[in-house]
Design an enzyme around this catalytic site. Structure first.
Site, PDB file in Angstrom:
ATOM      1  CG  LEU A 442      -2.013  -1.016   1.299  1.00  0.00           C
ATOM      2  CD1 LEU A 442      -2.655  -0.995   2.659  1.00  0.00           C
ATOM      3  CD2 LEU A 442      -3.049  -0.724   0.232  1.00  0.00           C
ATOM      4  N   GLY A 443       2.005   1.165   0.643  1.00  0.00           N
ATOM      5  CA  GLY A 443       2.872   2.330   0.693  1.00  0.00           C
ATOM      6  C   GLY A 443       4.183   2.006   1.364  1.00  0.00           C
ATOM      7  N   GLY A 445       7.353   3.883   3.655  1.00  0.00           N
ATOM      8  CA  GLY A 445       7.734   5.077   4.389  1.00  0.00           C
ATOM      9  C   GLY A 445       9.074   4.874   5.033  1.00  0.00           C
ATOM     10  N   GLY A 448       8.940   1.829   7.348  1.00  0.00           N
ATOM     11  CA  GLY A 448       8.802   0.474   6.863  1.00  0.00           C
ATOM     12  C   GLY A 448       7.883   0.401   5.660  1.00  0.00           C
ATOM     13  CB  VAL A 450       1.883  -0.023   4.782  1.00  0.00           C
ATOM     14  CG1 VAL A 450       0.506  -0.425   5.274  1.00  0.00           C
ATOM     15  CG2 VAL A 450       2.555   0.890   5.772  1.00  0.00           C
ATOM     16  CE  LYS A 464       3.896   1.266  10.842  1.00  0.00           C
ATOM     17  NZ  LYS A 464       3.651   2.698  10.971  1.00  0.00           N
ATOM     18  CG  ASP A 560       6.124  12.178  10.747  1.00  0.00           C
ATOM     19  OD1 ASP A 560       6.223  13.340  10.290  1.00  0.00           O
ATOM     20  OD2 ASP A 560       6.475  11.165  10.122  1.00  0.00           O
TER      21      ASP A 560
END
Ligand SMILES: *[C@@H]1O[C@H](CO)[C@@H](O)[C@H](O)[C@H]1NC(C)=O
Ligand SMILES: *[C@@H]1O[C@H](CO)[C@@H](O)[C@H](O)[C@H]1NC(C)=O
Ligand SMILES: *[C@@H]1O[C@H](CO)[C@@H](O)[C@H](O)[C@H]1NC(C)=O
Ligand SMILES: *[C@@H]1O[C@H](CO)[C@@H](O)[C@H](O)[C@H]1NC(C)=O
Ligand SMILES: *[C@@H]1O[C@H](CO)[C@@H](O)[C@H](O)[C@H]1NC(C)=O
Ligand SMILES: *[C@@H]1O[C@H](CO)[C@@H](O)[C@H](O)[C@H]1NC(C)=O
Ligand SMILES: *[C@@H]1O[C@H](CO)[C@@H](O)[C@H](O)[C@H]1NC(C)=O
Ligand SMILES: *[C@@H]1O[C@H](CO)[C@@H](O)[C@H](O)[C@H]1NC(C)=O
Ligand SMILES: *[C@@H]1O[C@H](CO)[C@@H](O)[C@H](O)[C@H]1NC(C)=O
Ligand SMILES: *[C@@H]1O[C@H](CO)[C@@H](O)[C@H](O)[C@H]1NC(C)=O
Length: 774
Positions: A442-443, A445, A448, A450, A464, A560
């Site tokens: 999914l993404g 960062g 880590g 996801v 994650k 964040d």
């Protein structure tokens, strides 16, 4: 070895003696010579086999009208006028005859030029096969052009109309490569199947005047590819090239007999004799060839047909064991073990085993192999159980290293706080993410990767996979996990559980379907967020941050906060996510010093300078998100002019210079009430104060935004929010005046029409309406 061979031979000879009593009936002239193609090279009985060095097998025959061939197309005129005699097929000189092909003498086209470029010598080449049963072989022949300034055409007609050509160029002799026909000095091309006539013509592109020094002549011919080798410049300069090529590079013709297998069978004129089969050839003109069946040899066109091969004569053509008797059968052979032996009799099988000593040997070997087998099984089982135990131990190690025990402790001391969360096994999550497949990502960062996953109860989750952690971080990580599982706020992404058995901890979150706020503001052109949605998202985010700062047992600082960490579900409900950087603040301690973490553009400048982390850092970051929501601009954009690069400072500057409305997103200006915009802008300004103590608390921010939301629910404000189709591309003055029209209704004491004149100042502490906390 030699004894074995002797035995083998004697067996065979005795067997043959028994079976081969009457096989001498056909003893043609051919059998006297050694034959290479297993008995094909024979002529019709009573007919000569040789013309000079050429062997002429049936269906070909020597002598015109002699009846030695199958038909007039196969008659070889063995002209004795020359010595050695010249075999001719019609007018074609024959070099070789095989069971499928005839090789005939070539014709070579050539052009030669003198130094000034005049054509001084020319030969053309053509060969005509007419309606004979011959075609030029498309697999064995190539049309070849030799020269440095030339192209040649090959024209085919009769049977197949085609034109092809080849260009061969070079300007320097050093460029010409020996042995390669790749267009430099030598060019080759294929011909189509079924060609019966060809004509080759050569032309020069220049007139050889530039290359005459090393290449005065050019050549073109059709011929057997395997017989020709290009020798580079030495071929250009060889005056005998044409004669040499005609003698050494034959043209290959495919030959066939009859019309077609089925037709000739009907007319009872099939050329194939006994023990042979017929195969049609797809040259386009019908015709077929005959071949001996398997296990037979000879000439399939000659009566009485193919003969059985006596495999038993030759040790190499049968695979019988030394102790077996080879019995020849039609088309095959049979190996039978001699008396006193048993087995299948084949060298490549079990062979023949003597019966006398067989029983004890078999028993012994059987016992031995059973014992060995059980030993092997036992060892294997042992190995796997040890491996399994090691694997379990490793997972336990990871579990402990990742704070599993600590976590269990926390859970048990937390009296049911963690009911809903779960410790997943590594297997479960591997299955859920289809072994961490790329298409499930999914993404990615800093913290880590996801993945999207489906856990056993069909629930969709986000998993994650953290970066590798060092052990000192683990306690804090576990604390965060435990706290987050306790956090039960509708605007915080729910942590469903985790997995600690793997080397890096895996966290399992609820899946939020509609992407990030960042994406909706900056990337997605279609789903532009309405002002109402924006306000609600802001209020929800502020509310959840306030909750984290105060409501949880120990305050949590997110550290964040940014639009990319605010997820939206299908109803645009905000969910704060990514607590990877967040920290717990013990209640007795308001500040912690730690490594500065966060995202540039959102980062609290004070925290950045002092490294002192407070809740107010989140307030600053949230202020940037609010500014983002109002302006639709990215917090940090290097492409913008110097003073506009940082959204926070740009926003404050614009307010100071009374031109804030120029940088707000047009849709926001259109849909929001003046009061709302003023309030939110002022809120942004306060959140972005450089001194953290001057910033409002998250709770204050949340309450104000919540108050504004209540305010928007007046029906007449909604009507204005419905207008959606106006283009929102330009942030221009015209839009501003259009916008100001919308606000001529006196909404509040502050709406004095100042926007239109540009006099209105937002830089005033007095413009806050009275807070209306629910
Ligand atoms: C051999 O074969 C020929 C004809 O095939 C037959 O006439 C002759 O009797 C046979 N001879 C023996 C010994 O079988
Ligand atoms: C068959 O040819 C062999 C030579 O290979 C010869 O010795 C024998 O006499 C010939 N037999 C007949 C019947 O022609
Ligand atoms: C076949 O016969 C030729 C002479 O006719 C001889 O040179 C050659 O060695 C023979 N080949 C075999 C395999 O016997
Ligand atoms: C015939 O064969 C012999 C030896 O194999 C060879 O020396 C001779 O040149 C050949 N003659 C022709 C015309 O090919
Ligand atoms: C055979 O070839 C020779 C020489 O080319 C020729 O003179 C003669 O007429 C030919 N015979 C037949 C029957 O074509
Ligand atoms: C080339 O041939 C042409 C025509 O035959 C002639 O006029 C010319 O002199 C020749 N050139 C050389 C260099 O031989
Ligand atoms: C050959 O070509 C050159 C230039 O390409 C030209 O000068 C010359 O006249 C040509 N010679 C003939 C015989 O066409
Ligand atoms: C080839 O062309 C000729 C005339 O150009 C024509 O009569 C003949 O039918 C053509 N053959 C094929 C196979 O197309
Ligand atoms: C090539 O062969 C023909 C005839 O076979 C002969 O007249 C000519 O002199 C030969 N050319 C060379 C260069 O040997
Ligand atoms: C070989 O011989 C065995 C026994 O004599 C028989 O059963 C088998 O069918 C034979 N095989 C062939 C191919 O003749």
């Amino acid at each position: 070895m030699s004894l074995n061979l002797f035995l083998c031979l004697s067996w065979l000879l005795s067997a043959q003696a028994a079976l081969e009593t009457n096989t001498t009936s056909t003893n043609t002239t051919a059998t006297a010579t050694n034959t290479t193609t297993s008995g094909f090279m024979v002529s019709k009985p009573g007919c000569p086999l040789k013309c000079g060095n050429l062997t002429v097998p049936y269906p070909f025959g020597i002598g015109v009208g002699s009846g030695c061939s199958i038909g007039s197309w196969f008659e070889i005129n063995c002209s004795t006028a020359s010595n050695p005699p010249k075999p001719l097929l019609g007018s074609l000189e024959v070099f070789d005859i095989s069971d499928t092909q005839v090789r005939i003498k070539n014709t070579v086209a050539s052009n030669c030029y003198n130094q000034s470029g005049a054509l001084i010598h020319q030969n053309t080449a053509w060969t005509k096969l007419g309606d004979s049963p011959y075609t030029f072989s498309d697999t064995a022949n190539k049309f070849t052009v030799i020269g440095c300034d030339d192209f040649a055409l090959i024209l085919g007609s009769e049977g197949r109309n085609f034109t092809s050509g080849c260009v061969s160029l070079c300007s320097r002799s050093v460029d010409v490569l020996d042995g390669y026909c790749t267009g430099i000095g030598c060019c080759q091309t294929s011909i189509p199947k079924g060609l019966k006539m060809y004509f080759a013509s050569l032309s020069s592109l220049g007139n050889h005047s530039k290359v005459w020094g090393f290449d005065p002549c050019s050549y073109a011919f059709l011929g057997a590819e395997d017989s020709f080798k290009f020798n580079g410049v030495s071929d250009f300069l060889d005056p005998n090239f044409r004669n040499r090529t005609m003698d050494s590079v034959p043209v290959v013709l495919d030959w066939v007999v009859g019309q077609s297998c089925s037709e000739d069978q009907k007319l009872n004129t099939l050329a194939c004799q006994q023990n042979s089969y017929c195969a049609d050839l797809d040259s386009g003109f019908g015709g077929y060839l005959c071949s001996c069946n398997k296990g037979y040899e000879g000439n399939p066109y000659l009566s009485p047909g193919c003969q059985d091969i006596n495999e038993c004569i030759n040790c190499d053509s049968n695979n019988c064991d030394v102790n077996a008797i080879c019995i020849n059968t039609p088309g095959s052979f049979n190996c039978t073990c001699a008396h006193g032996y048993y087995g299948d009799g084949r060298r490549d099988g079990h062979g023949c085993i003597k019966q006398v000593s067989q029983f004890p040997v078999i028993k012994l070997s059987l016992g031995l192999s059973f014992g060995f087998l059980s030993l092997l099984i036992a060892v294997t089982l042992l190995y796997f159980s040890i491996k399994r135990r090691q694997h379990i131990k490793l997972r336990e190690k990871f579990f402990q290293q990742n704070g599993g025990l600590l976590m269990k402790q926390q859970i048990s001391s937390n009296e049911g706080g963690l009911e809903s969360s779960k410790i997943f096994t590594a297997e479960e999550l591997k299955k859920a993410t289809n072994n961490y497949a790329e298409d499930r990502i999914l993404g990615r960062g800093g913290y880590g990767v996801v993945y999207k996953g489906i856990v056993p109860n069909q629930r969709i989750v986000a998993i994650k996979k953290s970066r590798i952690m060092d052990e000192t971080q683990i306690e804090q990580f576990i604390n965060e996990v435990v706290i987050l599982t306790q956090v039960n706020h509708r605007n915080v992404v729910k942590l469903l559980g985790c997995c600690l058995e793997t080397e890096v901890p895996l966290l399992v979150y609820e899946y939020v379907s509609n992407g990030t706020l960042f994406h909706h503001i900056h990337k997605s052109a279609l789903s532009w967020l309405s002002w109402d949605h924006r306000l609600r998202i802001a209020a929800e985010t502020a509310g959840s941050l306030a909750y984290l700062h105060s409501a949880a047992s120990k305050p949590i600082i997110h550290r964040d906060v940014k639009s990319a960490n605010i997820l939206l579900d299908d109803n645009y409900t905000a969910k704060i996510s990514d607590f990877g950087a967040s920290r717990l603040v013990p209640l007795d301690q308001t500040q912690v010093t730690t490594l500065v973490q966060g995202t540039l553009g959102y980062l609290d400048p004070e925290y950045f300078h002092t490294s002192q982390l407070t809740e107010k850092s989140d307030v600053y970051s949230f202020g940037v998100v609010l500014a983002e929501l109002m302006t639709g601009k990215k917090p940090l954009c290097p492409e913008r002019p110097q003073e506009e690069r940082n959204l926070a400072t740009y926003f404050i500057l614009s307010m100071k210079e009374n031109r804030l409305f120029q940088i707000l997103e047009p849709r926001v200006v259109r849909e929001g009430t003046l009061d709302q915009l003023q309030t939110v802008a002022e809120l942004v300004k306060r959140c972005l104060k450089l001194i953290s103590e001057e910033r409002p608390t998250m709770k204050e921010v949340a309450m104000q935004l919540e108050g504004l939301r209540k305010f928007t629910k007046h029906p007449w404000v909604h009507q204005q929010g419905q207008e959606e189709s106006v283009s929102c591309q330009e942030e221009s003055v015209s839009l501003m005046s259009e916008t100001s029209d919308l606000y001529t209704v006196p909404l509040s004491p502050y709406n004095t029409g100042g926007i239109v004149s540009g006099q209105y100042s937002l830089d005033s502490q007095t413009i806050f309406p009275a807070n209306s906390p629910r």
